[in-house]
Design a protein around this motif. Structure first.
Motif, PDB file in Angstrom:
ATOM      1  N   MET A  29       1.153  -1.149  -0.389  1.00  0.00           N
ATOM      2  CA  MET A  29      -0.304   0.050   0.020  1.00  0.00           C
ATOM      3  C   MET A  29       0.829   1.504   0.151  1.00  0.00           C
ATOM      4  N   ASN A  30       0.218   2.476  -1.255  1.00  0.00           N
ATOM      5  CA  ASN A  30       0.885   3.872  -0.454  1.00  0.00           C
ATOM      6  C   ASN A  30       1.538   3.992   0.908  1.00  0.00           C
ATOM      7  N   LEU A  31       0.222   3.436   1.774  1.00  0.00           N
ATOM      8  CA  LEU A  31       0.714   3.991   2.865  1.00  0.00           C
ATOM      9  C   LEU A  31       1.885   4.277   3.833  1.00  0.00           C
ATOM     10  N   THR A  32       2.127   2.351   4.221  1.00  0.00           N
ATOM     11  CA  THR A  32       2.989   1.442   4.361  1.00  0.00           C
ATOM     12  C   THR A  32       4.349   1.530   3.914  1.00  0.00           C
ATOM     13  N   ARG A  33       4.460   2.283   2.354  1.00  0.00           N
ATOM     14  CA  ARG A  33       5.556   3.117   1.694  1.00  0.00           C
ATOM     15  C   ARG A  33       6.031   4.474   2.223  1.00  0.00           C
ATOM     16  N   LEU A  34       4.797   5.252   2.679  1.00  0.00           N
ATOM     17  CA  LEU A  34       5.373   6.121   3.450  1.00  0.00           C
ATOM     18  C   LEU A  34       5.640   6.149   4.469  1.00  0.00           C
ATOM     19  N   TRP A  35       4.984   5.017   5.252  1.00  0.00           N
ATOM     20  CA  TRP A  35       5.312   4.353   7.093  1.00  0.00           C
ATOM     21  C   TRP A  35       6.316   3.837   6.990  1.00  0.00           C
ATOM     22  N   ALA A  36       6.993   3.468   6.040  1.00  0.00           N
ATOM     23  CA  ALA A  36       8.055   2.762   6.120  1.00  0.00           C
ATOM     24  C   ALA A  36       9.248   3.574   6.392  1.00  0.00           C
ATOM     25  N   HIS A  37       9.151   4.883   6.481  1.00  0.00           N
ATOM     26  CA  HIS A  37      10.448   5.643   7.103  1.00  0.00           C
ATOM     27  C   HIS A  37      10.232   5.749   8.602  1.00  0.00           C
ATOM     28  N   ILE A  42       4.439   3.464  12.711  1.00  0.00           N
ATOM     29  CA  ILE A  42       3.423   2.754  12.381  1.00  0.00           C
ATOM     30  C   ILE A  42       3.288   2.518  14.079  1.00  0.00           C
ATOM     31  N   ALA A  43       3.888   0.740  14.124  1.00  0.00           N
ATOM     32  CA  ALA A  43       4.199   0.095  15.068  1.00  0.00           C
ATOM     33  C   ALA A  43       3.001  -0.097  16.786  1.00  0.00           C
ATOM     34  N   GLY A  44       3.268   1.440  16.998  1.00  0.00           N
ATOM     35  CA  GLY A  44       3.047   1.923  17.826  1.00  0.00           C
ATOM     36  C   GLY A  44       2.000   2.570  17.707  1.00  0.00           C
ATOM     37  N   LEU A  45       1.852   3.473  16.687  1.00  0.00           N
ATOM     38  CA  LEU A  45       0.352   3.830  16.230  1.00  0.00           C
ATOM     39  C   LEU A  45      -1.130   3.016  16.399  1.00  0.00           C
ATOM     40  N   PHE A  46      -0.514   1.937  15.185  1.00  0.00           N
ATOM     41  CA  PHE A  46      -1.296   0.418  15.792  1.00  0.00           C
ATOM     42  C   PHE A  46      -1.638   0.290  16.891  1.00  0.00           C
ATOM     43  N   ASP A  47      -0.726   0.019  17.990  1.00  0.00           N
ATOM     44  CA  ASP A  47      -0.571  -0.623  19.036  1.00  0.00           C
ATOM     45  C   ASP A  47      -1.856   0.260  20.226  1.00  0.00           C
ATOM     46  N   LEU A  48      -1.555   1.380  20.097  1.00  0.00           N
ATOM     47  CA  LEU A  48      -2.334   2.225  20.393  1.00  0.00           C
ATOM     48  C   LEU A  48      -3.989   2.206  20.196  1.00  0.00           C
ATOM     49  N   LEU A  49      -4.219   2.036  18.850  1.00  0.00           N
ATOM     50  CA  LEU A  49      -5.442   1.707  17.795  1.00  0.00           C
ATOM     51  C   LEU A  49      -6.093   0.146  18.175  1.00  0.00           C
ATOM     52  N   ARG A  50      -5.140  -0.642  18.663  1.00  0.00           N
ATOM     53  CA  ARG A  50      -6.333  -2.231  19.417  1.00  0.00           C
ATOM     54  C   ARG A  50      -6.327  -1.810  20.730  1.00  0.00           C
ATOM     55  N   GLN A  51      -5.437  -0.979  21.275  1.00  0.00           N
ATOM     56  CA  GLN A  51      -5.769  -0.949  22.765  1.00  0.00           C
ATOM     57  C   GLN A  51      -7.112  -0.069  22.749  1.00  0.00           C
ATOM     58  N   CYS A  52      -7.964   1.053  21.775  1.00  0.00           N
ATOM     59  CA  CYS A  52      -9.324   1.160  21.875  1.00  0.00           C
ATOM     60  C   CYS A  52      -9.781  -0.167  21.058  1.00  0.00           C
ATOM     61  N   VAL A  53      -9.573  -0.731  20.536  1.00  0.00           N
ATOM     62  CA  VAL A  53     -10.880  -0.914  19.867  1.00  0.00           C
ATOM     63  C   VAL A  53     -10.990  -2.502  21.065  1.00  0.00           C
ATOM     64  N   GLU A  54      -9.643  -3.206  22.156  1.00  0.00           N
ATOM     65  CA  GLU A  54     -10.226  -3.506  23.028  1.00  0.00           C
ATOM     66  C   GLU A  54     -11.043  -3.311  24.138  1.00  0.00           C
ATOM     67  N   ARG A 156      -6.833   7.860  14.628  1.00  0.00           N
ATOM     68  CA  ARG A 156      -7.192   7.885  13.023  1.00  0.00           C
ATOM     69  C   ARG A 156      -7.020   9.415  11.764  1.00  0.00           C
ATOM     70  N   ILE A 157      -7.583  10.495  12.788  1.00  0.00           N
ATOM     71  CA  ILE A 157      -7.024  11.973  12.576  1.00  0.00           C
ATOM     72  C   ILE A 157      -5.877  12.293  12.497  1.00  0.00           C
ATOM     73  N   ALA A 158      -4.459  11.800  13.604  1.00  0.00           N
ATOM     74  CA  ALA A 158      -3.416  11.600  13.048  1.00  0.00           C
ATOM     75  C   ALA A 158      -3.097  10.792  11.738  1.00  0.00           C
ATOM     76  N   PHE A 159      -2.592   9.452  11.955  1.00  0.00           N
ATOM     77  CA  PHE A 159      -2.932   8.544  10.818  1.00  0.00           C
ATOM     78  C   PHE A 159      -3.244   9.586   9.363  1.00  0.00           C
ATOM     79  N   SER A 160      -4.543   9.926   9.453  1.00  0.00           N
ATOM     80  CA  SER A 160      -4.695  10.242   8.137  1.00  0.00           C
ATOM     81  C   SER A 160      -4.342  11.620   7.503  1.00  0.00           C
ATOM     82  N   THR A 161      -3.771  12.592   8.399  1.00  0.00           N
ATOM     83  CA  THR A 161      -2.842  14.196   8.365  1.00  0.00           C
ATOM     84  C   THR A 161      -1.831  14.387   8.012  1.00  0.00           C
TER      85      THR A 161
END
Length: 197
Positions: A29-37, A42-54, A156-161
């Motif tokens: 995905m294009n966003l993965t190419r971007l966050w690969a910097h 991105i791992a930390g952000l997705f971990d926080l998102l998973r905590q919120c989901v739970e 999600r706003i931060a991610f999209s921004t």
């Protein structure tokens, strides 16, 4: 290039991100190419998102409603298309395209409350008042869930921004995978890329 940035250096962490996309989507995905910097970010952000989901008890359909309502409210085409597609799969295309357009008729009262909340957080968080929180409580959400949902939307706003500011365009594959009604509802943001990267 991924958006406005040059490709990141190919490290083992970057390779792992790309391999995960290939296994899940069949392309990077294009966003993965971007966050690969910054793979750790991105791992930390997705971990926080998973905590919120739970903490919020958010299933796929509910996450789809929150993300499409939030992303469309802020004019982010990438997440609107990607999550509009996911919401169409977990609900249907009519519901997904409706949420993207701000029409919540296909949602339950609890889901409508969440969609309205996500749009308010995205558009004008300082305009939110006690009555807005009360609407979520009346829909059956407790304060812990309200907090988790709000953090989820804010992340999600931060991610999209980041994606939008650095020029990540929706992946070409979304032209084929997202239902036509979802694509037609996304009249904002960056256009779908012409060719896969």
């Amino acid at each position: 290039m991924s958006g406005f940035l040059q490709p990141p250096e190919m490290t083992s962490e970057v390779r792992r991100l790309f391999d995960d996309d290939l296994a899940e989507c069949g392309y990077v995905m294009n966003l993965t190419r971007l966050w690969a910097h910054q793979p750790d970010t991105i791992a930390g952000l997705f971990d926080l998102l998973r905590q919120c989901v739970e903490a919020g008890g958010l299933d796929l359909r509910t996450r789809g409603i929150l993300v499409t309502a939030c992303a469309s409210a802020m004019g982010d085409s990438y997440c609107s298309l990607a999550w509009g597609n996911k919401l169409a799969e977990s609900a249907d295309a009519r519901v997904a395209s409706g949420v993207l357009r701000g029409d919540d008729d296909g949602l339950t009262p609890r889901e409508r409350a969440l969609a309205r909340w996500a749009r308010k957080v995205a558009r004008d968080p300082n305009g939110i008042g006690q009555t807005d929180v009360l609407a979520l409580r009346e829909a059956g959400y407790d304060d812990g869930q309200i907090f988790a949902v709000t953090v989820f939307v804010a992340l999600r706003i931060a991610f999209s921004t980041v994606n939008d500011a650095l020029g990540a365009r929706p992946d070409a594959a979304l032209r084929d995978t997202a239902p036509q009604s979802v694509r037609e509802a996304v009249t904002f943001g960056r256009p779908i890329e012409d060719q896969p990267v």
